[in-house]
Design a protein around this motif. Structure first.
Motif, mmCIF file in Angstrom:
data_model
loop_
_atom_site.group_PDB
_atom_site.id
_atom_site.type_symbol
_atom_site.label_atom_id
_atom_site.label_comp_id
_atom_site.label_asym_id
_atom_site.label_seq_id
_atom_site.Cartn_x
_atom_site.Cartn_y
_atom_site.Cartn_z
ATOM 1 N N ALA A 191 0.902 -1.114 0.177
ATOM 2 C CA ALA A 191 -0.022 0.104 0.030
ATOM 3 C C ALA A 191 0.844 1.248 -0.041
ATOM 4 O O ALA A 191 0.578 2.054 -0.718
ATOM 5 C CB ALA A 191 -0.911 -0.039 1.207
ATOM 6 N N ALA A 192 1.936 1.287 0.809
ATOM 7 C CA ALA A 192 2.745 2.313 0.905
ATOM 8 C C ALA A 192 3.615 2.650 -0.274
ATOM 9 O O ALA A 192 3.554 3.611 -1.069
ATOM 10 C CB ALA A 192 3.767 2.010 1.954
ATOM 11 N N ARG A 193 3.967 1.549 -1.134
ATOM 12 C CA ARG A 193 4.705 1.673 -2.473
ATOM 13 C C ARG A 193 3.849 2.199 -3.535
ATOM 14 O O ARG A 193 4.328 2.488 -4.358
ATOM 15 C CB ARG A 193 5.336 0.376 -2.832
ATOM 16 C CG ARG A 193 5.817 0.024 -3.965
ATOM 17 C CD ARG A 193 7.182 0.945 -4.006
ATOM 18 N NE ARG A 193 7.748 0.715 -5.403
ATOM 19 C CZ ARG A 193 7.768 1.374 -6.599
ATOM 20 N NH1 ARG A 193 6.428 2.159 -6.491
ATOM 21 N NH2 ARG A 193 8.167 1.174 -7.676
ATOM 22 N N ARG B 104 4.563 9.111 -4.380
ATOM 23 C CA ARG B 104 5.368 7.935 -3.543
ATOM 24 C C ARG B 104 5.991 8.913 -2.177
ATOM 25 O O ARG B 104 6.394 9.699 -2.430
ATOM 26 C CB ARG B 104 6.245 7.384 -4.204
ATOM 27 C CG ARG B 104 6.929 6.325 -3.455
ATOM 28 C CD ARG B 104 8.310 5.845 -4.291
ATOM 29 N NE ARG B 104 7.878 5.281 -5.566
ATOM 30 C CZ ARG B 104 8.843 4.620 -6.460
ATOM 31 N NH1 ARG B 104 10.178 4.482 -6.230
ATOM 32 N NH2 ARG B 104 8.356 4.205 -7.481
ATOM 33 N N ARG B 105 5.651 8.102 -1.023
ATOM 34 C CA ARG B 105 6.467 8.471 0.139
ATOM 35 C C ARG B 105 7.486 7.654 0.611
ATOM 36 O O ARG B 105 6.961 6.604 1.204
ATOM 37 C CB ARG B 105 5.277 8.623 1.271
ATOM 38 C CG ARG B 105 4.131 9.544 0.562
ATOM 39 C CD ARG B 105 2.892 9.695 1.660
ATOM 40 N NE ARG B 105 3.624 10.218 3.131
ATOM 41 C CZ ARG B 105 2.833 10.312 4.089
ATOM 42 N NH1 ARG B 105 1.534 9.957 4.126
ATOM 43 N NH2 ARG B 105 3.206 10.911 5.207
ATOM 44 N N ARG B 106 8.339 7.818 0.301
ATOM 45 C CA ARG B 106 9.676 7.085 0.651
ATOM 46 C C ARG B 106 9.772 6.445 2.171
ATOM 47 O O ARG B 106 10.197 5.669 2.437
ATOM 48 C CB ARG B 106 11.043 7.560 0.134
ATOM 49 C CG ARG B 106 10.998 7.569 -1.300
ATOM 50 C CD ARG B 106 12.559 8.031 -2.061
ATOM 51 N NE ARG B 106 12.351 8.238 -3.357
ATOM 52 C CZ ARG B 106 12.584 7.347 -4.021
ATOM 53 N NH1 ARG B 106 12.529 6.012 -3.561
ATOM 54 N NH2 ARG B 106 12.517 7.662 -5.640
ATOM 55 N N SER B 107 9.289 7.677 2.903
ATOM 56 C CA SER B 107 9.612 7.390 4.436
ATOM 57 C C SER B 107 8.710 6.256 4.845
ATOM 58 O O SER B 107 8.950 5.435 5.592
ATOM 59 C CB SER B 107 9.046 8.536 5.291
ATOM 60 O OG SER B 107 7.793 9.009 4.928
ATOM 61 N N THR C 214 0.952 7.840 8.086
ATOM 62 C CA THR C 214 -0.078 7.726 7.194
ATOM 63 C C THR C 214 -1.092 8.788 7.317
ATOM 64 O O THR C 214 -1.712 9.211 6.448
ATOM 65 C CB THR C 214 -0.550 6.204 7.107
ATOM 66 O OG1 THR C 214 -1.509 6.175 8.481
ATOM 67 C CG2 THR C 214 0.441 5.402 6.798
ATOM 68 N N GLN C 215 -1.002 9.464 8.374
ATOM 69 C CA GLN C 215 -1.978 10.328 8.643
ATOM 70 C C GLN C 215 -1.646 11.669 8.753
ATOM 71 O O GLN C 215 -2.460 12.823 8.850
ATOM 72 C CB GLN C 215 -2.830 10.086 9.992
ATOM 73 C CG GLN C 215 -3.170 8.755 10.385
ATOM 74 C CD GLN C 215 -3.510 8.548 12.054
ATOM 75 O OE1 GLN C 215 -4.258 9.258 12.359
ATOM 76 N NE2 GLN C 215 -2.975 7.508 12.595
ATOM 77 N N GLU C 216 -0.448 12.275 8.333
ATOM 78 C CA GLU C 216 0.163 13.566 8.256
ATOM 79 C C GLU C 216 0.798 13.504 6.680
ATOM 80 O O GLU C 216 1.041 12.504 6.278
ATOM 81 C CB GLU C 216 1.226 13.661 9.376
ATOM 82 C CG GLU C 216 2.311 12.873 9.501
ATOM 83 C CD GLU C 216 2.904 13.191 10.825
ATOM 84 O OE1 GLU C 216 2.316 13.776 11.564
ATOM 85 O OE2 GLU C 216 3.710 12.461 11.069
ATOM 86 N N GLY C 217 1.089 14.862 6.551
ATOM 87 C CA GLY C 217 2.115 15.066 5.252
ATOM 88 C C GLY C 217 3.530 14.825 5.400
ATOM 89 O O GLY C 217 3.903 14.328 6.394
ATOM 90 N N ASP C 218 4.234 15.385 4.427
ATOM 91 C CA ASP C 218 5.789 15.046 4.348
ATOM 92 C C ASP C 218 6.620 16.376 4.568
ATOM 93 O O ASP C 218 7.747 16.552 4.249
ATOM 94 C CB ASP C 218 6.246 14.356 3.234
ATOM 95 C CG ASP C 218 5.762 12.857 3.097
ATOM 96 O OD1 ASP C 218 5.856 12.197 4.430
ATOM 97 O OD2 ASP C 218 5.474 12.452 2.187
ATOM 98 N N GLU C 219 5.963 17.494 4.997
ATOM 99 C CA GLU C 219 6.674 18.680 5.509
ATOM 100 C C GLU C 219 7.623 18.475 6.335
ATOM 101 O O GLU C 219 7.689 17.652 7.227
ATOM 102 C CB GLU C 219 5.613 19.830 5.561
ATOM 103 C CG GLU C 219 4.624 20.138 4.488
ATOM 104 C CD GLU C 219 3.708 21.163 4.844
ATOM 105 O OE1 GLU C 219 3.964 21.708 6.019
ATOM 106 O OE2 GLU C 219 2.794 21.546 4.060
ATOM 107 N N ALA C 220 8.614 19.389 6.679
ATOM 108 C CA ALA C 220 9.281 19.472 7.649
ATOM 109 C C ALA C 220 8.998 19.368 8.853
ATOM 110 O O ALA C 220 7.762 20.238 9.033
ATOM 111 C CB ALA C 220 10.409 20.771 7.459
ATOM 112 N N LEU D 227 -2.047 15.762 4.397
ATOM 113 C CA LEU D 227 -1.501 14.890 3.382
ATOM 114 C C LEU D 227 -1.594 15.434 2.003
ATOM 115 O O LEU D 227 -2.595 16.155 1.646
ATOM 116 C CB LEU D 227 -2.517 13.652 3.426
ATOM 117 C CG LEU D 227 -2.247 12.436 4.473
ATOM 118 C CD1 LEU D 227 -3.533 11.660 4.501
ATOM 119 C CD2 LEU D 227 -0.853 11.886 4.474
ATOM 120 N N ALA D 228 -0.667 15.086 0.963
ATOM 121 C CA ALA D 228 -0.650 15.608 -0.342
ATOM 122 C C ALA D 228 -1.631 15.005 -1.063
ATOM 123 O O ALA D 228 -2.275 13.657 -0.687
ATOM 124 C CB ALA D 228 0.738 15.220 -0.922
#
Length: 354
Positions: free
Chosen positions: A115-117, A122-125, A178-184, A330-331
């Motif tokens: 699911a993550a892939r 794509r969210r590498r983290s 999974t419930q939040e974005g990828d910002e700093a 989330l984006a």
């Protein structure tokens, strides 16, 4: 007149390039054809977290029912059988059933990785956290086999539980991510509060570690036969270790209440305040179970409930730590044509020249 044979409707046209792409990189193949919703990715991560707790609780049931050597060898259940036999009785069924649940855990972690892939963008983290769980599961499976081969040595049993706690922590982080974005990450509280929470998490980890010593010196050895227990220094007894465990528990409770009071006084955001409140309530329930089991000679049901509570305490502490910052929303997923375009590009690149 002969009627023409019915044609197949709705069967996808799988080309040789598709088959080659699926064999060479199945994750990329699936990701190119499927885009899960954020809710699906969250559910997959939650399933992996739930199963990581379930495997700990069922492992405790193996020990509490004296079934630790129900399967006396590993990776087979016996020297001649992969599964439990009728002659092994209930203990064999319980131990082998716990081994089967490890495959369910692998499936849950695998679903989280897929699911993550497949999520777009794509969210590498998330992918790294999923693979970290996979390798932790594999390592713990090997360690579980060593536990059986050395006859339930209490030190290996403790290491088995502690590695499961690491798995639970990683699964918790992935579920939260999974419930939040990828910002700093942007801190929601001051540095002093952050340091207090790190102390809280450290003492909670020590509490869990000492809990494994309580188990390793206590009466529930995991097998109906005589199993060696941990040797304690300076003439310490099981009661002494239990008291140290209780003191650490009170320190964790005090730190949690102090954290809640500081957050409340500083008018902190709801997220850290609510997570701290949840941890405090879990600790109160866990403490009540702990004292009752201590004064009632450790009934198996309460010991099992205490192990489940230990998992919840650890999850609660990790969530408190993660609640101290935010990483934006989330984006939005790519448009619906993107998966099709990605699939075409992936198939072409992986198939190579023909």
């Amino acid at each position: 007149m002969h009627k023409p044979p019915p044609t197949m409707v709705g069967v996808p046209n799988v080309t040789r390039a598709d088959a080659a792409a699926a064999v060479r990189n199945p994750l990329a193949f699936i990701a190119a054809r499927w885009t899960p919703t954020p809710r699906t990715v969250q559910r997959a991560a939650l399933a992996a977290l739930v199963m990581s707790v379930v495997i700990v609780v069922t492992g405790g049931a193996v020990r509490l029912t004296g079934s630790g050597l129900g399967c006396p060898t590993w990776p087979k259940c016996t020297a001649d059988s992969l599964t439990a036999t009728r002659e092994m009785g209930l203990h064999g069924v319980i131990e082998f059933g716990n081994r089967l649940l490890a495959y369910v855990l692998c499936a849950a972690v695998g679903w989280a990785i897929i699911a993550a892939r497949s999520e777009k963008p794509r969210r590498r983290s998330l992918i790294r956290l999923g693979w970290a769980q996979f390798w932790l599961v594999m390592g713990n499976a090997v360690l579980g086999g060593i536990v059986v081969l050395v006859g339930l040595n209490p030190y290996t049993v403790a290491a088995h539980f502690l590695l499961s706690s690491v798995l639970i922590a990683v699964a918790t982080v992935m579920w939260r991510r999974t419930q939040e974005g990828d910002e700093a990450p942007r801190p929601l509280v001051g540095k002093v509060v952050q340091q207090l929470v790190w102390v809280l998490v450290g003492v909670t980890a020590a509490l869990i570690a000492v809990g494994t010593v309580v188990t390793g010196t206590g009466p529930h050895a995991g097998d109906s036969s005589e199993v060696p227990r941990m040797d304690l220094p300076m003439g310490m007894t099981w009661e002494d270790v239990s008291k140290v465990h209780a003191v650490l528990a009170w320190i964790v409770v005090t730190l949690t209440f102090a954290l809640w009071f500081v957050l409340k006084s500083a008018d902190a955001p709801k997220s850290p305040l609510n997570r701290t409140r949840d941890l405090f309530l879990i600790l109160l329930a866990q403490g009540a179970i702990g004292y009752v089991q201590y004064f009632t000679d450790l009934p198996e049901v309460l010991v099992g409930a205490h192990m489940f509570g230990s998992c919840l305490v650890w999850i609660g502490a990790v969530l408190v730590l993660l609640s101290l910052r935010e990483r934006g929303p989330l984006a939005q997923a790519d448009d619906v044509s993107a998966p099709t375009q990605a699939y075409a590009a992936t198939s072409a690149s992986m198939a190579g020249p023909r």
